[in-house]
Design an enzyme around this catalytic site. Structure first.
Site, PDB file in Angstrom:
ATOM      1  N   TYR A 102     -31.130  65.468  30.064  1.00 30.95           N
ATOM      2  CA  TYR A 102     -30.478  66.280  31.106  1.00 30.95           C
ATOM      3  C   TYR A 102     -29.419  65.494  31.872  1.00 30.95           C
ATOM      4  CZ  TYR A 102     -33.615  70.175  30.364  1.00 30.95           C
ATOM      5  OH  TYR A 102     -34.271  71.233  29.816  1.00 30.95           O
TER       6      TYR A 102
ATOM      7  N   GLU B 259     -60.276  54.881  22.379  1.00 29.20           N
ATOM      8  CA  GLU B 259     -59.473  56.070  22.047  1.00 29.20           C
ATOM      9  C   GLU B 259     -59.669  57.190  23.055  1.00 29.20           C
ATOM     10  OE1 GLU B 259     -60.264  57.702  18.152  1.00 29.20           O
ATOM     11  OE2 GLU B 259     -59.161  59.546  18.586  1.00 29.20           O
TER      12      GLU B 259
ATOM     13  N   ASP C 189     -62.698  56.928  16.948  1.00 33.09           N
ATOM     14  CA  ASP C 189     -63.593  57.763  16.141  1.00 33.09           C
ATOM     15  C   ASP C 189     -63.660  57.196  14.727  1.00 33.09           C
ATOM     16  OD1 ASP C 189     -64.052  59.507  18.193  1.00 33.09           O
ATOM     17  OD2 ASP C 189     -62.543  60.989  17.540  1.00 33.09           O
TER      18      ASP C 189
END
Lengths: 362, 508
Positions: A104, A197, A249
């Site tokens: 912008y 995580e 995980d």
């Protein structure tokens, strides 16, 4: 207690000097009455190599030349020079911006970008030319992750300059934003970094006082870690000499979160100083699903496909990667960090964590 | 023999056309309206242009019960400012078929040589009303005839004749006839015909008031006429047995040597001698004494002899590039126009000239295919386009070669003028595929297409160049400004030289 050397200010001066030189090169060519050109490393796929020495992806020797005499290059060169000017202003005044914000801001200078992708691309070009990351010139991502632990930092940003903060001050952790990224490390009692995580486990670790029991600085990754977080982990490792352990995980995607912290991504082959090659993936491994009898789900097709891709990836050549990929394939199972809760909320901290750190040579 | 002559009754030419009106373009009520207008308009052109008069043609089609669907009775009135017809000839000129017999050739419009008589015949057989013809040659009198055709005897019937004073010395002809037709169905073709007529005849004022009272005006854009055609003798290559027999009947020449020079196009003494030697006829043979089989042999020899000069084109009246261009600009208002007139050529002893124009952009509508306008002796051909050799040629061209894609606004105009247009069928709406003619058409189309291609590529180049320069003007100052700021320089580099160098391409 260890004193840590000051580097953030030096880093800033170095980046400003690089930007000024970039501007001067173009200015000089124009002054001599020639249409300027810019030579920079090519970021095309055929110029991205895995470097075993650096233990990350890196760019080869191919260069591309952008010349103002080529009509198609005029616009990107103008965009690039403006970008350099804009981030120079940002860095010099120690203000920060985001990718969206930069897109912008261009409009105020009558520099047209078709969309944010185009302006993101120009930022990546600038990274490639200067050999530093956009965080170095104060353009930060939107996503934020957090850190908690016994580390005292000193802010360098205006209004906070000289102020110190211990990163145990806030029980939710401290956001890894522009201010923290540019802060100096003053002192720490920690002797390791544990990166996690998921937010739930990060909070559990704080509640279970893992930072004290294991003398650890805890970092919340929030999935695939933002670049500022990867850079922050690297600093913890390089400047403070702390080993880094990553918990994710137990699936191909979690494994890759760890890998990007260790060896970086192909997208970021043009920048160095984002990786922590000595960091270790500490779990949850596929073999843990078997040995801890963790509740698990069946691997889906897309997981298996991803495993096959990783098997061919040069970053996954050594151990524990090959062993774990093969285990995943054999057992066809995956599980999440939270699976340890089957044995009670503190099991992961009381049993699993000390054992794993010991296994990894603590 | 008696019986046979009763069965094979002789029929008059008027009767013949009455029985075969579809071949002359009067097959159905819609087509009849179109053909009637066309015949009378072309009559008007032939009464003006060859005599050096700038045509003013006024057409009015009216009906008492317009607004109802289907066939009805119309009154067609066509007025021109032509030379007018001498009073005594008016009945014959309009109400007898095959009035003239000519052995001299020049280009003329009249498709069937019937001079409007077919329209009058059709009007009479559908309405049983007479035709009114008003004409003056610019003398002190204006004559008004009310006529019908005696179809069986091919004779005019004069119902009434009036004479008016002509103080204004008006000259011209007005024809007013009644006919059955279907204007609603004919309208698109009629308007197309008038528009295309205006393209090929931009020196004419054409006004049309249709049965619904709508006015269509096609105004004159140029005030010079194409040079009128000169009459010429037939070329030996184009002569058939019948023509030769007729010439023999009227000739006054006593020897074949004189005969050849007297009656044929571009045959001099030397050529005549060589030809007769080739044909195996003695130079002093009397043409009137040739036996029928000798006439056939002579015609064969005329066709086979290669020593004749090719026909010259003075008997033709092409539009010329200037008029063609003016017509296209006037009616199509294109962005670009190119025209070409091919050199005169000949097929079977008939001279012809092909003229081609191309129009691009402006008010030319974009279409999947190139828009084709066909003209034969300045007459637009608006029926049966797809069977025409012009269409085949247009389709055979790879337009991309000239920078043209389907969907672009392109119109091609092809005009063939000849003393004998090579028609494909008796309907006379399609040009046949004669190698000599199609070669000229193809080359003509290629020539104008090349010009358009050059224009388009130049236009594209200028567009690219403009974009290029606008890029420099827009971005180079930015590069200068921000690089100076980055380098910490007060003064922005002077890039005027660089911009000037970039602009140089613009002028070239």
């Amino acid at each position: 207690m260890r004193r840590v050397s000051l580097t953030a200010k030096e880093k800033r001066r170095e980046v400003l000097a690089k930007l000024e030189k970039f501007g001067y090169d173009l200015y000089d060519q124009l002054e001599r009455g020639i249409l300027p050109d810019i030579i920079m490393p090519s970021r095309s796929i055929d110029n991205i190599y895995y470097s075993p020495e650096l233990r990350q992806y890196t760019l080869g020797d191919k260069k591309i030349r952008r010349s103002a005499s080529n009509i198609r290059h005029l616009r990107p060169i103008a965009q690039l020079v403006w970008m350099a000017y804009f981030v120079h202003e940002l860095t010099a005044s120690q203000k920060t911006s985001t990718l969206r914000d930069v897109f912008y801001s261009a409009q105020a200078y009558d520099i047209p970008f078709k969309n944010q992708d185009e302006s993101d691309d120009i930022i990546t070009d600038l990274e490639t030319i200067l050999g530093c990351t956009r965080e170095d010139f104060n353009v930060f991502p939107e996503e934020r992750s957090a850190v908690f632990g016994d580390l005292t930092i000193e802010y360098t940003i205006p209004n906070y300059e000289g102020k110190r903060l211990n990163l145990t001050s806030h029980p939710d952790g401290v956001m890894i934003g522009p201010a923290l990224t540019s802060a100096e490390f003053i002192e720490t009692n920690a002797d390791k970094v544990i990166a996690i995580e998921k937010g739930g486990l990060f909070t559990r670790f704080i509640e279970e006082r893992v930072h004290e029991r294991f003398k650890a600085i805890l970092v919340f990754l929030g999935g695939q870690a933002p670049r500022s977080t990867r850079y922050f982990i690297r600093r913890l490792n390089q400047e403070l000499g702390l080993p880094v352990y990553v918990f994710t995980d137990a699936d191909p995607w979690g494994m890759h979160i760890a890998m990007v912290i260790i060896s970086g991504s192909a997208n970021a082959a043009h920048v160095k100083e984002l990786t922590t090659p000595d960091a270790k993936w500490a779990g949850v491994w596929a073999s843990d699903i078997v040995s801890y009898k963790l509740p698990s789900d069946k691997l889906e097709d897309i997981d298996v496909k991803r495993l096959h891709e990783l098997l061919r990836d040069p970053r996954y050549k050594g151990e524990p990667w090959q062993r774990e990929i093969n285990t995943f394939m054999r057992i066809q199972k995956k599980c999440e960090l939270e699976a340890f809760s089957r044995y009670g909320l503190t099991h992961i901290v009381d049993k699993y964590l000390p054992q794993r750190l010991k296994d990894l040579g603590e | 023999m008696e019986i046979i002559s009763q069965v094979f009754q002789e029929i008059s030419p008027a009767d013949f056309f009455y029985r075969n009106r579809e071949i002359a373009g009067f097959a159905n009520p819609a087509r009849a309206i179109f053909s009637a207008i066309r015949e009378l308009v072309e009559n008007s052109f032939d009464a003006t242009e060859p005599l050096g008069i700038l045509p003013d043609i006024y057409i009015r089609l009216s009906s008492n019960n317009e607004g109802e669907e289907g066939e009805k009775i119309y009154v067609l009135r066509v007025r021109d400012n032509g030379s007018g017809i001498p009073a005594d000839y008016i009945p014959l000129a309009f109400c007898q078929f095959l009035f003239s017999s000519k052995y001299r050739l020049k280009q003329s419009r009249g498709t069937f040589g019937l001079g409007g008589t077919m329209a009058i015949l059709y009007g009479q057989i559908t309405t049983n009303k007479p035709v009114k013809v008003i004409s003056s040659t610019g003398s002190q009198k204006i004559y008004e005839y009310t006529l019908m055709i005696d179809i069986e005897r091919n004779r005019p019937i004069i119902l009434d004749r009036k004479i008016y004073e002509n103080d204004a010395r008006w000259h011209g002809t007005i024809v007013e006839l009644s006919l059955e037709g279907d204007y609603a169905k004919a309208m698109p073709k009629v308007l197309e015909y008038l528009k295309q007529t205006a393209i090929a005849n931009p020196y004419a004022n054409i006004t049309f008031v249709d049965p619904r009272g709508r006015l269509y005006k096609f105004e004159r854009a140029v005030s010079n006429l194409p040079p009128p055609p000169k009459e010429t003798l037939p070329h030996p290559h184009g002569v058939d047995v019948e023509t030769l027999s007729r010439i023999i009947r009227v000739t006054r020449c006593k020897t074949l040597l004189d005969f050849m020079q007297e009656h044929f196009h571009r045959v001099g003494r030397h050529t005549a001698k060589r030809f007769l030697d080739f044909a195996g006829f003695p130079e002093d043979a009397d043409p009137k004494k040739l036996k029928p089989e000798e006439v056939v042999k002579l015609v064969q020899a005329m066709k086979n002899f290669n020593g004749f000069f090719p026909p010259d084109a003075s008997c033709l009246s092409p539009l010329g590039e200037e008029i063609l261009r003016a017509g296209i600009l006037k009616e199509l208002e294109p962005e670009f126009v190119a025209v070409t007139q091919r050199k005169p050529s000949a097929y079977s002893g008939h001279p012809f000239i092909v003229e081609v124009g191309i129009a691009y952009g402006g008010k030319v509508p974009p279409a999947e295919d190139v828009l084709l306008y066909r003209f034969a002796n300045k007459i637009p051909l608006v029926y049966d386009e797809s069977g025409d050799v012009c269409w085949r040629i247009i389709k055979s061209i790879n337009w991309r070669k000239y920078g043209l894609m389907p969907g672009m606004p392109v119109a091609i105009l092809i005009h063939i003028c000849s003393t004998k247009i090579p028609w494909k069928t008796v309907g006379k709406e399609m040009i046949a595929d004669r190698p000599e003619v199609s070669r000229e058409i193809l080359n003509g189309v290629r020539e104008v297409a090349r010009k358009l291609g050059t224009y388009l590529s130049r236009k594209e180049r200028i567009k690219r160049e403009k974009a290029r320069i606008s890029f420099f003007v827009k971005y180079l100052p930015k590069i200068a400004e921000f690089s100076a700021k980055l380098a910490g320089k007060e003064k922005i580099p002077n890039i005027e030289d660089l911009l000037r160098r970039a602009r140089r391409f613009e002028e070239s």
